[in-house]
Design an enzyme around this catalytic site. Structure first.
Site, PDB file in Angstrom:
ATOM      1  N   TYR A  73       0.819  -1.215   0.000  1.00 16.96           N
ATOM      2  CA  TYR A  73       0.000   0.000   0.000  1.00 16.96           C
ATOM      3  C   TYR A  73       0.854   1.266   0.000  1.00 16.96           C
ATOM      4  O   TYR A  73       0.497   2.254  -0.638  1.00 16.96           O
ATOM      5  CB  TYR A  73      -0.963   0.006   1.192  1.00 16.96           C
ATOM      6  CG  TYR A  73      -2.135  -0.902   0.961  1.00 16.96           C
ATOM      7  CD1 TYR A  73      -2.999  -0.684  -0.114  1.00 16.96           C
ATOM      8  CD2 TYR A  73      -2.369  -1.993   1.782  1.00 16.96           C
ATOM      9  CE1 TYR A  73      -4.063  -1.527  -0.351  1.00 16.96           C
ATOM     10  CE2 TYR A  73      -3.443  -2.843   1.550  1.00 16.96           C
ATOM     11  CZ  TYR A  73      -4.288  -2.607   0.490  1.00 16.96           C
ATOM     12  OH  TYR A  73      -5.336  -3.432   0.238  1.00 16.96           O
ATOM     13  N   GLU A 125      -0.753 -30.668   8.813  1.00 18.08           N
ATOM     14  CA  GLU A 125      -1.199 -29.707   7.804  1.00 18.08           C
ATOM     15  C   GLU A 125      -2.523 -29.047   8.170  1.00 18.08           C
ATOM     16  O   GLU A 125      -2.641 -27.830   8.158  1.00 18.08           O
ATOM     17  CB  GLU A 125      -1.357 -30.410   6.443  1.00 18.08           C
ATOM     18  CG  GLU A 125      -1.890 -29.472   5.371  1.00 18.08           C
ATOM     19  CD  GLU A 125      -2.140 -30.149   4.027  1.00 18.08           C
ATOM     20  OE1 GLU A 125      -1.824 -31.348   3.887  1.00 18.08           O
ATOM     21  OE2 GLU A 125      -2.651 -29.474   3.117  1.00 18.08           O
ATOM     22  N   ASP A 185      -2.166 -34.189   3.990  1.00 17.95           N
ATOM     23  CA  ASP A 185      -3.028 -34.906   3.051  1.00 17.95           C
ATOM     24  C   ASP A 185      -2.158 -35.675   2.071  1.00 17.95           C
ATOM     25  O   ASP A 185      -0.943 -35.447   1.987  1.00 17.95           O
ATOM     26  CB  ASP A 185      -3.882 -33.908   2.241  1.00 17.95           C
ATOM     27  CG  ASP A 185      -4.957 -33.251   3.081  1.00 17.95           C
ATOM     28  OD1 ASP A 185      -5.282 -33.778   4.164  1.00 17.95           O
ATOM     29  OD2 ASP A 185      -5.477 -32.192   2.642  1.00 17.95           O
TER      30      ASP A 185
END
Lengths: 365, 622
Positions: A102, A198, A250
């Site tokens: 910004y 995870e 996973d």
């Protein structure tokens, strides 16, 4: 402490000024401003035998004001360096990566088009100066991950020092790792290993099932692709506390990359590998072979998944017998599974059977 | 004794009506799937309307309206502002197969066999059992004629169910309304919308209006008010005539003698050529044509090949023209570049033909997709069997990479482009009756390739110009915007004076750099002039340093010309590509202010855009 910090700031300022002065000298010598940076792709990461992590190789790419793209980058780097020198280091202030994006709105043609671009600029400056963004007083946006288990530590904050036990002094979510991990001192623990997880669902499952107490484990929630502070924490726990680390994710290509960034370093930040990677970390699962062995419920691999798996076959970080076998198996069966798939076997299956079996297999318990 | 079996069989043998034949084989004429049946019916009706308008020299204004008729049926209405049809002819034109005005004439026209619209009527009748309703008006002051028709499929004769006079608001024209089992679809190439869009591209003189089933109206407006040059009817050309046709012509001619027969039955045969042909065939020019035997006819065909006969006339062809294909593409696509070409006429098997091509590039066209191919035969869009068409095969034969266009797999090129190919001929060799694809006739393919290469060359020139323009723009952005900002910012940060970027600008632009620096030396100043040639060309220049101060110890020595108050010091220099030269001299007794306000150096003999650090003037340096 204060003088040490002042010294670090001085060092950072000198390094940043050095970059800008380099451009100045090139202009003054009638040369087109140029900057050499290591190429940041998987084709340019190498295994460092000494530190046992993956770092950038010798391939360099040139940023030169001969092209519009190169000239823009050099201009943006000069603006960014000015901000870091004059606002941050000289005034002892700091900003976040998002704020930098910004702030650049006021830089006219030097402004960043999107935040990943300003994030990369800070990484470039880290690489060129061999410093870390904390040295420039740049803060990350993301929350650090959380820790749960029998670990006592001391955190230095603005309000002084505080001693925290990561099971008894915290809520159910665990202890939140601060972005500046080096303000934390690990005191003692009663653990045999660390499980880095995870997903939040599995982290909560292990806490609810009392896995940490039953097996003397410290649980760390990675929150997807782990933040630098999380990886730094894992490395320090591994080295300073001598605790083995296993990574539980996973079973899909994106999760393997999470493991790789913990164990070997990320391609995007290979210059930080020696500081953040935990080469001793091991992958516990979910392995493609577990999908077959435990008959887990699965989803089909998408085209994106298949592409990512193929790309991993040529990724030097996955160049081992183990990973080649597992990835090829996954491509064969065409399936992927989530950690939560174990719930199909009962809520206690993962803590009562899967993890103990795997940990025994790996020789950890 | 039983009758021979042939007698029994003969009882079952009878003629098959053409209508009955198509009733059983309607897919041959393009009435197979529901979407395709609608498209074929629209196509036949619109082709007829366009042909009728052009024959009557009327600017076509055609309305196609499609309504949902419940179930799997739609109602198709096509209206034109053509000349209309006289009452007696209406039944035959719409309800008798193989009835038409164009089958026997040799000129370029859309329809030919007289099957199209009656086949649509037949299809409508077969799938809905309903008659086709026609309104036609031939004169502003007369009422319109209305009739309901069906085809008697066993006799191939029309049956009129009802006819009457009605009021119709059009001054002239024809309206056909039929219900059929069909489907209106959008969003793919083979659709009514795309067909009309393609038609509009090659018929820029026509206004086409489509009303879709949901009431939405799409207008394809005209780009010109000029009718295309009408095609002239011609006699057959001897080249490529078939033996059977020749025998038929010989038998039924009114001419008494062979030579006049040849002269008045074929194009491009005059008095002299007719005699030469007779001589080459060893036939008496006075032979009565019906007496020519089969053997003699063969000799005549042989003689046609031996004697040099001019190519057939080409006024039987009506090209769209380069400028109208350009306008057609321009109005239907938003693109950056268009190139079009009309090739000279050529001949295949005695039939004149010509090829036109266009390519539209860039703009809003998809960058990754295969290019869209718009194929046309006698101004009619070909919607099906793209892969089996000579036009497509010709496109695939071209190496598009030579023209800066991708061609994945060596087949149809990819990129933001549309390719238009129009083949016009008195006889288009289609691969089948449904007229979807042009057969691979070598002469036609050759012309298509030549036409495409011509537009592709123009596109390549455009593209390479774009590349050098964008390189130029990129460099300008660097030297005008980015480099000055870098110089400003870095000197701010390191708190040093801003460096002069002139030498770097010269380097980036590949220009000649002329760079003067001064340094204090005793009572005066030492002047150094650096001349660096970053371009790829060797340069010979005159360098002028013009001021009012005397100079000393110049290396090398300049030519000195007094200009009154000022003196012009001139160095003639050969600066080879990527080499540099230096000039040095002393300026005694000048102040700092004076040395810092020396006038600009001037370079003579180089274009202004090629020099940095000095002014440039034109001039010849020998």
């Amino acid at each position: 402490m204060n003088t040490l910090r002042q010294q670090r700031d001085k060092l950072a300022k000198k390094a940043l000024l050095g970059i800008v002065d380099g451009f100045y000298q090139q202009l003054d010598d009638q040369n087109i401003p140029t900057l050499m940076l290591p190429t940041r792709t998987k084709n340019n990461i190498e295994y460092n035998d000494e530190s046992e992590v993956w770092v950038y190789g010798d391939k360099e790419s040139e940023r030169s004001a001969k092209t519009v793209k190169g000239a823009r980058q050099i201009l943006k780097m000069s603006y960014t360096a000015e901000l870091l020198i004059k606002e941050h280091l000289e005034n002892n202030r700091g900003s976040t990566l998002r704020e930098l994006y910004y702030i650049s709105e006021n830089w006219d043609i030097a402004k960043f088009n999107e935040q990943p671009e300003s994030d990369r600029m800070i990484e470039d400056l880290e690489i060129v100066t061999s410093l870390q963004r904390e040295d420039f007083h740049m803060r990350p946006e993301e929350d650090g991950a959380t820790i749960f288990g029998d670990l006592r530590l001391k955190e230095t904050t603005k309000r002084g020092e505080r001693i925290i036990h990561c099971r008894n002094d915290v809520g159910e979510g665990g202890y939140q790792i601060p972005f500046s991990v080096d303000n934390v001192e690990f005191l003692d623990h009663d653990a045999k290993f660390i499980v880095a997880i995870e997903t939040g669902g599995m982290y909560a499952r292990l806490i609810e099932n009392g896995f940490d107490e039953e097996h003397n484990a410290i649980l760390v929630h990675l929150k997807g692709q782990p933040a630098r502070s999380t990886r730094r924490t894992l490395k320090r726990l591994n080295e300073e506390m001598n605790l083995p680390v296993v990574v539980f994710t996973d079973s899909d290509p994106w999760s393997y990359r999470i493991f790789a960034s913990v164990a070997y370093g990320a391609i995007k930040s290979a210059h930080m590998s020696e500081y953040m990677a935990t080469p001793a970390a091991r992958f516990i699962g979910v392995q493609p072979s577990d999908i077959v062995e435990y008959d887990l419920s699965t989803d089909k691999l998408t085209d994106q998944d298949i592409k990512a798996l193929r790309s991993e076959l040529s990724d030097p970080r996955f160049d081992s017998e183990y990973w080649k076998t597992q990835i090829k198996l996954q491509l064969d069966i065409g399936k992927k599974a989530e950690q939560q798939a174990f719930a199909g076997k009962g809520l206690d299956f993962v803590t009562q059977r899967y993890l103990p079996e795997r940990l025994t297999e790996m020789g950890i318990i | 004794m039983a009758a021979p079996i042939a007698v029994e069989l003969a009882k079952k043998q009878r003629a098959i009506s053409i209508a009955e034949f198509f009733e059983k084989n309607r897919q041959i004429l393009g009435f197979d799937s529901a979407p395709r049946s609608l498209l074929t019916a629209v196509k036949e009706a619109v082709d007829n309307a366009l042909d009728a308008c052009e024959e009557a020299s009327i600017l076509p204004d055609i309305l196609v309206s499609i309504e949902d008729a419940g179930g799997d049926n739609v109602t198709l209405i096509v209206e034109d502002n053509g000349p209309g049809i006289v009452n007696e002819q209406i039944p035959k034109i719409f309800a008798k197969l193989l009835y038409g005005s164009r089958f026997h004439s040799i000129k370029q026209s859309r329809g030919q066999q007289g099957i199209g619209i009656s086949a649509a009527v037949l299809y409508s009748q077969l799938t809905t059992g309903k008659p086709t309703r026609i309104i036609s008006k031939i004169d502003r002051d007369k009422p319109a004629h209305f009739c309901k028709l069906v085809i008697n499929t066993s006799t191939n004769e029309p049956e009129i169910l009802e006819e009457k006079e009605v009021e119709w608001d059009r001054p002239r024209g024809t309206r056909v309304e039929m219900e059929m089992k069909a489907a209106y679809i959008k969003g793919r190439r083979q659709s009514v919308v795309e067909y009309l869009k393609s038609t509009a591209i090659v018929n820029t003189h026509a206004r086409l209006t489509l009303v879709e089933p949901d009431g939405n109206t799409i207008v394809f407006d005209r780009a010109t008010d000029l009718l295309p040059e009408p095609a002239q009817e011609i006699l057959p050309h001897p080249e490529g005539i078939e033996l059977g046709t020749l025998i038929k012509m010989l038998r039924y001619t009114d001419r008494q003698k062979l030579a006049p027969f040849l002269r008045y039955s074929f194009s491009r045969i005059g008095l002299h050529t007719a005699e030469e042909i007779c001589k080459a065939a060893h036939l008496d020019p006075d032979t009565e044509p019906p007496n020519i035997s089969l053997e003699d006819a063969k000799k005549l065909i042989g003689a046609f090949k031996k004697v040099k006969i001019m190519a057939p006339p080409t006024d039987c062809l009506s090209p769209i023209t380069e400028s109208l294909i350009y306008k057609g593409l321009e109005k239907e696509y938003s693109v950056d570049f268009i190139a079009t070409v009309t090739r000279p006429a050529s001949v295949h098997s005695g039939h004149p033909f010509l090829v036109e091509a266009g390519i539209a590039y860039g703009g809003s066209l998809g960058k990754e997709d295969r290019v869209a191919i718009l194929r046309f035969a006698n101004r009619v869009p070909l919607m099906y069997q793209q892969g089996g068409c000579a036009i497509t095969h010709s496109i695939e034969n071209i190496r598009w990479k030579n023209y800066s266009i991708n061609q994945p797999g060596g087949s149809i090129p990819a990129g933001p482009a549309v390719i238009v190919v129009h083949v016009a001929s008195t006889h288009i060799p289609f691969t089948s009756e449904s007229k979807d694809a042009v057969a691979d006739v070598p002469e036609i393919m050759n012309e298509v390739e030549l036409a495409l290469k011509e537009v592709a060359r123009k596109l390549k020139m455009y593209l390479s110009k774009q590349v050098s323009l964008s390189k130029r723009r990129e460099k300008e952005e660097i030297i005008k915007k980015l480099l000055p900002r870098i110089a400003q910012k870095v000197s701010q940060v390191v708190e040093k004076p801003m460096p002069d970027i002139t030498p770097i600008v010269a380097k980036i632009m590949g220009n000649l750099l002329v760079y003067r620096t001064v340094s204090k030396n005793g009572d005066g100043y030492l002047v150094d002039i650096l001349i660096k040639n970053y371009s790829s060309a060797n340069m010979t220049i005159n360098l002028h340093d013009t001021h009012q101060y005397p100079i000393r110890d110049a290396k090398p020595d300049p030519k000195v010309i007094s200009l009154g108050k000022d003196t012009d010091y001139i160095w003639k220099l050969d600066v080879r590509s990527s080499s540099n030269l230096t000039i040095q001299y002393h300026l005694p007794f000048v102040s700092e202010d004076e040395v810092n306000s020396l006038p600009s150096l001037i370079v003579e003999g180089v274009d202004e855009a090629m020099v940095n650090g000095a002014k440039a003037i034109r001039g010849y340096v020998d």
